[in-house]
Enzyme design. Structure first.
Site, mmCIF file in Angstrom:
data_model
loop_
_atom_site.group_PDB
_atom_site.id
_atom_site.type_symbol
_atom_site.label_atom_id
_atom_site.label_comp_id
_atom_site.label_asym_id
_atom_site.label_seq_id
_atom_site.Cartn_x
_atom_site.Cartn_y
_atom_site.Cartn_z
ATOM 1 N N HIS A 8 -3.487 7.252 2.651
ATOM 2 C CA HIS A 8 -3.714 5.981 2.254
ATOM 3 C C HIS A 8 -5.446 5.659 2.621
ATOM 4 O O HIS A 8 -5.597 6.103 3.878
ATOM 5 C CB HIS A 8 -2.660 4.987 2.531
ATOM 6 C CG HIS A 8 -2.997 3.454 2.311
ATOM 7 N ND1 HIS A 8 -3.349 3.160 1.088
ATOM 8 C CD2 HIS A 8 -3.416 2.600 3.282
ATOM 9 C CE1 HIS A 8 -3.967 1.951 1.326
ATOM 10 N NE2 HIS A 8 -3.525 1.306 2.099
ATOM 11 N N CYS A 66 0.989 -1.153 -0.144
ATOM 12 C CA CYS A 66 0.081 -0.147 -0.074
ATOM 13 C C CYS A 66 1.004 1.273 0.126
ATOM 14 O O CYS A 66 0.219 2.288 0.009
ATOM 15 C CB CYS A 66 -1.002 -0.038 1.126
ATOM 16 S SG CYS A 66 -2.170 -1.315 0.942
ATOM 17 N N ASN A 106 -10.069 -0.226 -0.327
ATOM 18 C CA ASN A 106 -8.677 -0.086 -0.106
ATOM 19 C C ASN A 106 -8.290 -0.686 -1.520
ATOM 20 O O ASN A 106 -8.342 -1.915 -1.715
ATOM 21 C CB ASN A 106 -8.199 -0.710 0.984
ATOM 22 C CG ASN A 106 -6.660 -0.872 1.033
ATOM 23 O OD1 ASN A 106 -5.787 -0.244 0.172
ATOM 24 N ND2 ASN A 106 -6.010 -1.449 2.157
HETATM 25 N N1 COA Z 1 -18.446 -8.513 9.906
HETATM 26 C C1 COA Z 1 -18.825 -8.923 11.073
HETATM 27 N N2 COA Z 1 -17.832 -9.002 12.190
HETATM 28 C C2 COA Z 1 -16.422 -9.062 11.768
HETATM 29 C C3 COA Z 1 -15.975 -8.909 10.419
HETATM 30 C C4 COA Z 1 -17.063 -8.607 9.407
HETATM 31 N N3 COA Z 1 -16.903 -8.295 8.226
HETATM 32 N N4 COA Z 1 -14.810 -9.018 10.541
HETATM 33 C C5 COA Z 1 -14.364 -9.494 11.645
HETATM 34 N N5 COA Z 1 -15.531 -9.465 12.475
HETATM 35 C C6 COA Z 1 -15.718 -9.715 14.195
HETATM 36 C C7 COA Z 1 -14.430 -10.379 14.452
HETATM 37 O O1 COA Z 1 -14.551 -12.037 14.275
HETATM 38 C C8 COA Z 1 -14.378 -10.187 15.714
HETATM 39 O O2 COA Z 1 -15.293 -11.021 16.585
HETATM 40 P P1 COA Z 1 -14.899 -11.649 18.096
HETATM 41 O O3 COA Z 1 -15.218 -10.448 18.685
HETATM 42 O O4 COA Z 1 -16.536 -12.403 18.427
HETATM 43 O O5 COA Z 1 -13.724 -12.345 18.039
HETATM 44 C C9 COA Z 1 -14.832 -8.606 15.939
HETATM 45 O O6 COA Z 1 -15.743 -8.585 14.602
HETATM 46 C C10 COA Z 1 -13.895 -7.845 16.252
HETATM 47 O O7 COA Z 1 -12.888 -8.126 15.265
HETATM 48 P P2 COA Z 1 -11.710 -7.176 15.081
HETATM 49 O O8 COA Z 1 -10.720 -7.794 14.107
HETATM 50 O O9 COA Z 1 -11.004 -6.723 16.463
HETATM 51 O O10 COA Z 1 -12.355 -5.758 14.521
HETATM 52 P P3 COA Z 1 -11.834 -4.675 14.051
HETATM 53 O O11 COA Z 1 -12.500 -3.552 14.529
HETATM 54 O O12 COA Z 1 -10.329 -4.316 14.363
HETATM 55 O O13 COA Z 1 -12.054 -4.548 12.432
HETATM 56 C C11 COA Z 1 -10.651 -4.497 10.356
HETATM 57 C C12 COA Z 1 -11.635 -5.532 11.515
HETATM 58 C C13 COA Z 1 -10.075 -5.790 9.543
HETATM 59 C C14 COA Z 1 -11.827 -3.900 9.771
HETATM 60 C C15 COA Z 1 -9.821 -3.810 10.919
HETATM 61 O O14 COA Z 1 -8.958 -4.397 12.059
HETATM 62 C C16 COA Z 1 -8.935 -2.990 10.034
HETATM 63 O O15 COA Z 1 -9.281 -2.595 9.013
HETATM 64 N N6 COA Z 1 -7.505 -3.122 10.076
HETATM 65 C C17 COA Z 1 -6.495 -2.739 9.236
HETATM 66 C C18 COA Z 1 -6.499 -3.693 8.109
HETATM 67 C C19 COA Z 1 -5.842 -2.730 6.829
HETATM 68 O O16 COA Z 1 -5.992 -1.729 6.896
HETATM 69 N N7 COA Z 1 -5.278 -3.769 5.933
HETATM 70 C C20 COA Z 1 -4.533 -2.971 4.971
HETATM 71 C C21 COA Z 1 -3.269 -2.346 5.564
HETATM 72 S S1 COA Z 1 -2.774 -1.327 4.081
#
Ligand code: COA
Length: 349
Positions: A253, A113, A283
């Site tokens: 980004h 990214c 993204n």
């Molecule tokens: N729909 C519903 N629930 C979801 C889900 C979805 N699409 N994806 C994850 N969950 C659940 C998880 O299983 C977890 O459940 P649990 O508490 O029962 O275990 C809960 O939501 C929280 O998960 P978590 O991973 O802590 O959520 P989050 O708030 O961090 O959001 C992302 C997840 C992936 C959206 C977030 O972490 C993110 O954007 N991270 C950065 C990723 C990124 O930018 N990548 C590219 C970098 S350039």
């Protein structure tokens, strides 16, 4: 001698993957996706045989259709991508051929990214060296080729697209300022496609184990992104002897709206100055920053200061500042989106 952006182009495929469609594919809801990421929809390249080179070429075509410049004058192409058409032969070769860059070199650069920012810095230093005058910098990714649409942790985030800028030498006060680029390999396992490269070549087992798709530790990546983008932005402002008040626009980004908001709050930058189009494209990896520049080009005025910051797999991250300069003459005024058209797009999405 400085380098400045004088033309911009962009392309997103017409096929839309909405949150509602995703909620029929995996266990999630549109409400959850918008609340946790800010994404409403993303674009996917659905045409048969459409690869990253096609997205890149479409963005370049848009640039040349919009601005008055002769292709034979282009000295080089730096193509940032994490999803090349093929492992062997650079995607940039195909793009140079199809774009009519007959007097140019072309190469791929993969910094995930952060690829576009890295490519911009490479092209800037080439121009500042005095050896090259006009370099096209492209960020293009077909993320749908490495996303598992059964994995709700990743399939909600990514989309396909491409953006292109023309970087030219200038003796004016406008253009690229100092950049800071950083890499930390200790983050490799937190965000990667495990198989398909030299470390773990494709086998029937790697396919069965779904190791050719993006795998990430979302929450860990999130924290590192906020911390790294905030710190490097502060550092790049200081190295350019600028303060937050000197910045007219921020082009971050687009990985997650909550990351963008957290970085803006940490830096104490007003939300109105921060450009966001993640709601419409998700993204797009190497393409988010040039797509954002393209989308909001009509807002940028001569002499305004723009802060760009990014974070990606690797980990890789960085920031730069630039003073918006004089753009090349327009060929086709309609090709640049007006603020009203953008508002219309947002209302429709
Ligand atoms: N729909 C519903 N629930 C979801 C889900 C979805 N699409 N994806 C994850 N969950 C659940 C998880 O299983 C977890 O459940 P649990 O508490 O029962 O275990 C809960 O939501 C929280 O998960 P978590 O991973 O802590 O959520 P989050 O708030 O961090 O959001 C992302 C997840 C992936 C959206 C977030 O972490 C993110 O954007 N991270 C950065 C990723 C990124 O930018 N990548 C590219 C970098 S350039």
């Amino acid at each position: 001698m400085k380098a400045t952006i004088t033309a911009i182009g962009g392309f997103v495929p017409s096929s839309i993957l909405s949150n509602e469609m995703i909620s029929r594919m995996v266990e999630t809801t549109g409400e959850w996706i918008v609340k946790r990421t800010g994404i409403k929809e993303r674009r996917l390249a659905k045409d048969e045989n459409q690869g990253t080179s096609d997205l890149a070429c479409a963005a370049i075509e848009n640039l040349f259709e919009t601005y008055d410049i002769d292709r034979s004058e282009i000295d080089g192409l730096v193509l940032a991508t994490a999803t090349p058409d093929h492992l062997l032969t650079p995607t940039a070769s195909k793009v140079c051929e199809k774009s009519g860059f007959t007097n140019a070199f072309g190469f791929d650069l993969n910094a995930a990214c952060s690829g576009f920012l890295y490519a911009l810095e490479m092209a800037t230093t080439m121009i500042e060296s005095g050896r090259y005058e006009k370099v096209v910098v492209v960020g293009a990714d077909k993320m749908s080729s490495i996303v598992d649409y059964e994995d709700r942790n990743t399939c909600i985030l990514f989309g396909d697209g491409a953006g292109a800028v023309l970087l030219e030498k200038t003796e004016s006060e406008y253009g690229m300022m100092k950049s800071i680029l950083r890499t930390d390999g200790s983050g490799t396992s937190a965000l990667l496609v495990p198989a398909g490269g030299s470390k773990l070549p494709a086998t029937a087992q790697t396919i069965a184990d779904k190791k050719h798709f993006v795998n990430q530790e979302g929450a860990f990546v999130f924290k590192r992104a906020v911390e790294s983008m905030s710190n490097v932005s502060r550092d790049v402002l200081a190295s350019n002897e600028l303060t937050v008040d000197d910045i007219d626009w921020v082009v971050p980004h687009q990985a997650n709206l909550r990351i963008i908001n957290a970085v803006s709050e940490t830096l104490n930058i007003a939300a109105e100055k921060v450009k966001v189009n993640i709601d419409r494209y998700g993204n797009t990896t190497s393409a988010t920053i040039p797509l954002c520049l393209w989308d909001f080009a009509a807002d940028f005025k001569e002499g305004q200061n723009i802060l760009i910051t990014t974070f990606g797999a690797g980990f890789s991250w960085g920031a730069t500042c630039l003073k918006w300069g004089v753009m090349r003459n327009l060929r086709n005024l309609q090709a640049i989106k007006t603020e009203k058209e953008l508002e219309h797009d947002l209302v429709c999405s």
